[in-house]
Scaffold this motif. Structure first.
Motif, PDB file in Angstrom:
ATOM      1  N   THR A  36     -70.682   1.116   1.239  1.00 51.55           N
ATOM      2  CA  THR A  36     -69.302   0.778   0.896  1.00 51.55           C
ATOM      3  C   THR A  36     -68.630   0.180   2.122  1.00 51.55           C
ATOM      4  O   THR A  36     -69.147   0.255   3.218  1.00 51.55           O
ATOM      5  CB  THR A  36     -68.501   2.025   0.463  1.00 51.55           C
ATOM      6  OG1 THR A  36     -68.619   3.003   1.498  1.00 51.55           O
ATOM      7  CG2 THR A  36     -69.008   2.588  -0.847  1.00 51.55           C
ATOM      8  N   ALA A  77     -61.844  -2.051   3.023  1.00 50.17           N
ATOM      9  CA  ALA A  77     -61.168  -3.345   3.130  1.00 50.17           C
ATOM     10  C   ALA A  77     -59.680  -3.082   3.318  1.00 50.17           C
ATOM     11  O   ALA A  77     -59.071  -2.361   2.530  1.00 50.17           O
ATOM     12  CB  ALA A  77     -61.412  -4.173   1.883  1.00 50.17           C
ATOM     13  N   GLU A  79     -58.698  -0.106   0.603  1.00 47.24           N
ATOM     14  CA  GLU A  79     -59.508   0.600  -0.381  1.00 47.24           C
ATOM     15  C   GLU A  79     -60.978   0.541   0.012  1.00 47.24           C
ATOM     16  O   GLU A  79     -61.384  -0.283   0.834  1.00 47.24           O
ATOM     17  CB  GLU A  79     -59.270   0.078  -1.783  1.00 47.24           C
ATOM     18  CG  GLU A  79     -59.693  -1.323  -2.054  1.00 47.24           C
ATOM     19  CD  GLU A  79     -59.430  -1.642  -3.520  1.00 47.24           C
ATOM     20  OE1 GLU A  79     -58.241  -1.856  -3.841  1.00 47.24           O
ATOM     21  OE2 GLU A  79     -60.375  -1.666  -4.337  1.00 47.24           O
ATOM     22  N   ILE A  80     -61.732   1.437  -0.562  1.00 44.86           N
ATOM     23  CA  ILE A  80     -63.120   1.599  -0.169  1.00 44.86           C
ATOM     24  C   ILE A  80     -64.013   1.259  -1.344  1.00 44.86           C
ATOM     25  O   ILE A  80     -63.778   1.717  -2.464  1.00 44.86           O
ATOM     26  CB  ILE A  80     -63.367   3.059   0.276  1.00 44.86           C
ATOM     27  CG1 ILE A  80     -62.455   3.391   1.449  1.00 44.86           C
ATOM     28  CG2 ILE A  80     -64.820   3.279   0.657  1.00 44.86           C
ATOM     29  CD1 ILE A  80     -62.203   4.867   1.604  1.00 44.86           C
ATOM     30  N   GLY A  81     -65.008   0.442  -1.099  1.00 46.22           N
ATOM     31  CA  GLY A  81     -65.922   0.119  -2.188  1.00 46.22           C
ATOM     32  C   GLY A  81     -66.815  -1.052  -1.865  1.00 46.22           C
ATOM     33  O   GLY A  81     -66.703  -1.683  -0.799  1.00 46.22           O
TER      34      GLY A  81
END
Lengths: 52, 490
Positions: free
Chosen positions: B430, B433, B459-461
């Motif tokens: 992940t 961003a 956010e994370i992903g």
């Protein structure tokens, strides 16, 4: 014990937030991430535009 | 024909030179002086540092690109500036010393009509005993990801540590900042998560203790005094965001730390409360503090005017408000807009080379008087935007005359995007961003958080991973001046 609860055993981490199974799965869900990819890109392009 | 000389070929210098060459055409000359033969997409050094990319994938030769753009290229470092000329020269000039093979050590004088200082930082390893080798280079005790060569070295050391763990030897990793006045926490932040991911992939995570050491007064300061960002519908402090990332991965942290000494396998540190301690390690990546590259300046009579042109930290003075004032009185308007030197109007500074008016984070000292606070970051996006604005100003000055309007790019009115990866896979791992707008908080315009929370988010992903990959290829494509390069924003 659930995976996300394991690290709360350490005192330094006890006041933080740790994502659960659903939140973690959404981070690698390709469909959801594609939607987020589009949204993040649009936001970043706006930020770039506001910066020039 | 007038001549623009650009010192430095990093993000800011390369952007300035290439846009100036495009806009000026063959009517004027653009000269780049940089000690490096290659351009480096520094954000991807993180992936080199964990063995996921090669040096060749993050660098390319500058000479053919500058030849294509009609830019005169000197592989050399600038030594001094004579902004008034000298007894023997009416025109201002820079003295350069070649670094390319065959000419190394030779000096030359390059006259200019306009000068842009975009030298970037000196990696000041020697500011901390044991972090440097005593000759200005990185020492043997730690590794770094500041240059592509450093990152290659770091990846070899990491591979050795992984082999030891596979052999049953537990390893301690210490990642962060190597001095109380460091910047660039973001790079170390990204590196620690890539290390953790790499150890997990190698099946040795349970054999590793990973610890963050930093001069930030709280996790998530990032040299910007932290930020409040939109995450999952909430506006939250970057402290919560960062602490969650560390806790999820079981990475300990030590913050408010000035690394005062580095030895083989051990650092000594002083904390904001004045206490001192030691931390042992098997593998350490500690970012060095930054300083100006040490350019000297002389007036026409040969008198040293370095203190007039440069701030004490070696960065060039520009149109910022350098008046010393307490934190409570800092304003967004203190930050420079045109990057023109106040003494010599034909000199500009872009990117890391300009002297910030003050910190962004709250200044802090230990009871012993040791300053422990991050210095302001000037990452790729602001550096590129500033470089382009400066190129625009210089081109207008050259083509429209000295009363031409100067273009503006204040860090208090521009954003920055940061993608901190944790791994490199397209479907695994992940990334965090983040965007921040503006980089320098403006509490008059945005009371409360100092920033626009519609455009300050994180956010994370996987999406962040994809963006990091796209940025890697897009910016190398742009820097090589491939077709349509001007359409890609900085």
């Amino acid at each position: 014990m659930k995976e996300e609860e394991l690290n709360f055993e350490k005192e330094q981490f006890s006041l933080t937030m740790i994502p659960g199974k659903f939140a973690r799965s959404m981070r690698t869900c390709v469909i959801w991430q594609f939607i987020r990819f589009v949204i993040i890109n649009v936001k970043m392009i706006i930020v770039v535009g506001k910066s020039h | 024909m007038a001549r623009l000389v650009v010192l430095g070929g990093g993000v800011a210098g390369h952007t300035t030179a290439t846009f100036a060459a495009k806009w000026l055409g063959s009517q004027h000359e653009v000269v780049v002086v940089t000690p490096n033969s290659k351009w480096n997409w520094i954000p991807s050094n993180i992936w080199v540092g964990v063995g996921q990319m090669t040096k060749e994938e993050v660098t390319f030769d500058l000479a053919p690109v500058y030849a294509k753009a009609g830019i005169t290229f000197h592989q050399a470092k600038a030594v001094s500036i004579n902004p008034e000329g000298s007894d023997s020269s009416e025109k201002p000039f820079v003295t350069i010393e070649y670094t390319e093979e065959g000419k190394a050590g030779e000096t030359e004088v390059v006259e200019y009509d306009y000068l842009v200082n975009a030298t970037g930082p000196k990696l000041n390893f020697d500011a901390t005993p044991g972090l440097g080798d005593g000759n200005g280079q990185m020492g043997d005790n730690t590794v770094s990801v500041c240059t592509a060569d450093h990152a290659v070295h770091a990846s070899h050391k990491l591979a050795e540590a992984i082999e030891k763990m596979k052999g049953g030897t537990r390893q301690k990793f210490l990642i962060g900042t190597g001095h109380g006045m460091c910047t660039c926490q973001g790079a170390a932040f990204e590196y620690i998560f890539n290390i953790e991911n790499e150890l997990r992939k190698s099946g040795v995570r349970d054999m590793a203790d990973i610890k963050w050491i930093s001069n930030e007064s709280f996790l998530g300061d990032f040299g910007m005094g932290g930020l409040h960002m939109k995450v999952g519908g909430y506006v939250v402090s970057s402290k919560l965001f960062a602490e969650s990332l560390y806790a999820e991965r079981s990475i300990d942290w030590l913050i408010g730390a000035h690394t005062s000494k580095v030895e083989n396998g051990k650092v000594e540190y002083e904390l904001l409360d004045g206490s001192k301690g030691e931390e042992e390690f098997d593998f350490a990546m500690l970012i060095p503090p930054f300083a100006g590259v040490g350019l000297k300046a002389y007036d026409k009579a040969g008198e040293d005017i370095t203190g007039t042109v440069f701030a004490p930290n070696g960065f060039m003075k520009v149109d910022a408000d350098y008046t010393a004032k307490p934190y409570a009185e800092w304003k967004a308007s203190d930050w420079p807009r045109t990057y023109q030197n106040p003494t010599y109007s034909n000199m500009f500074a872009a990117g890391i080379a300009f002297a910030p008016p003050h910190l962004i984070s709250k200044p802090m000292k230990s009871p012993n008087g040791t300053p422990i606070n991050p210095t302001p970051p000037r990452t790729g996006m602001p550096s590129g935007i500033i470089g382009k604005a400066v190129a625009h100003s210089v081109c207008d000055l050259m083509t429209k005359g000295e009363n031409a309007h100067l273009h503006e790019a204040s860090m208090a009115e521009m954003g920055a995007a940061c993608v901190a990866s944790a791994g490199k896979g397209v479907f695994t791992g992940t990334a965090a961003a983040m965007t921040v707008y503006p980089v320098v908080p403006d509490f008059e315009k945005y009371p409360g958080t100092g920033r626009d929370t519609d455009y300050t988010f994180g956010e994370i992903g996987l999406a962040g991973h994809w963006i990091k990959h796209i940025l890697h290829f897009l910016f190398i494509y742009k820097a090589k001046l491939n077709p349509g390069w001007t359409l890609i924003p900085e």
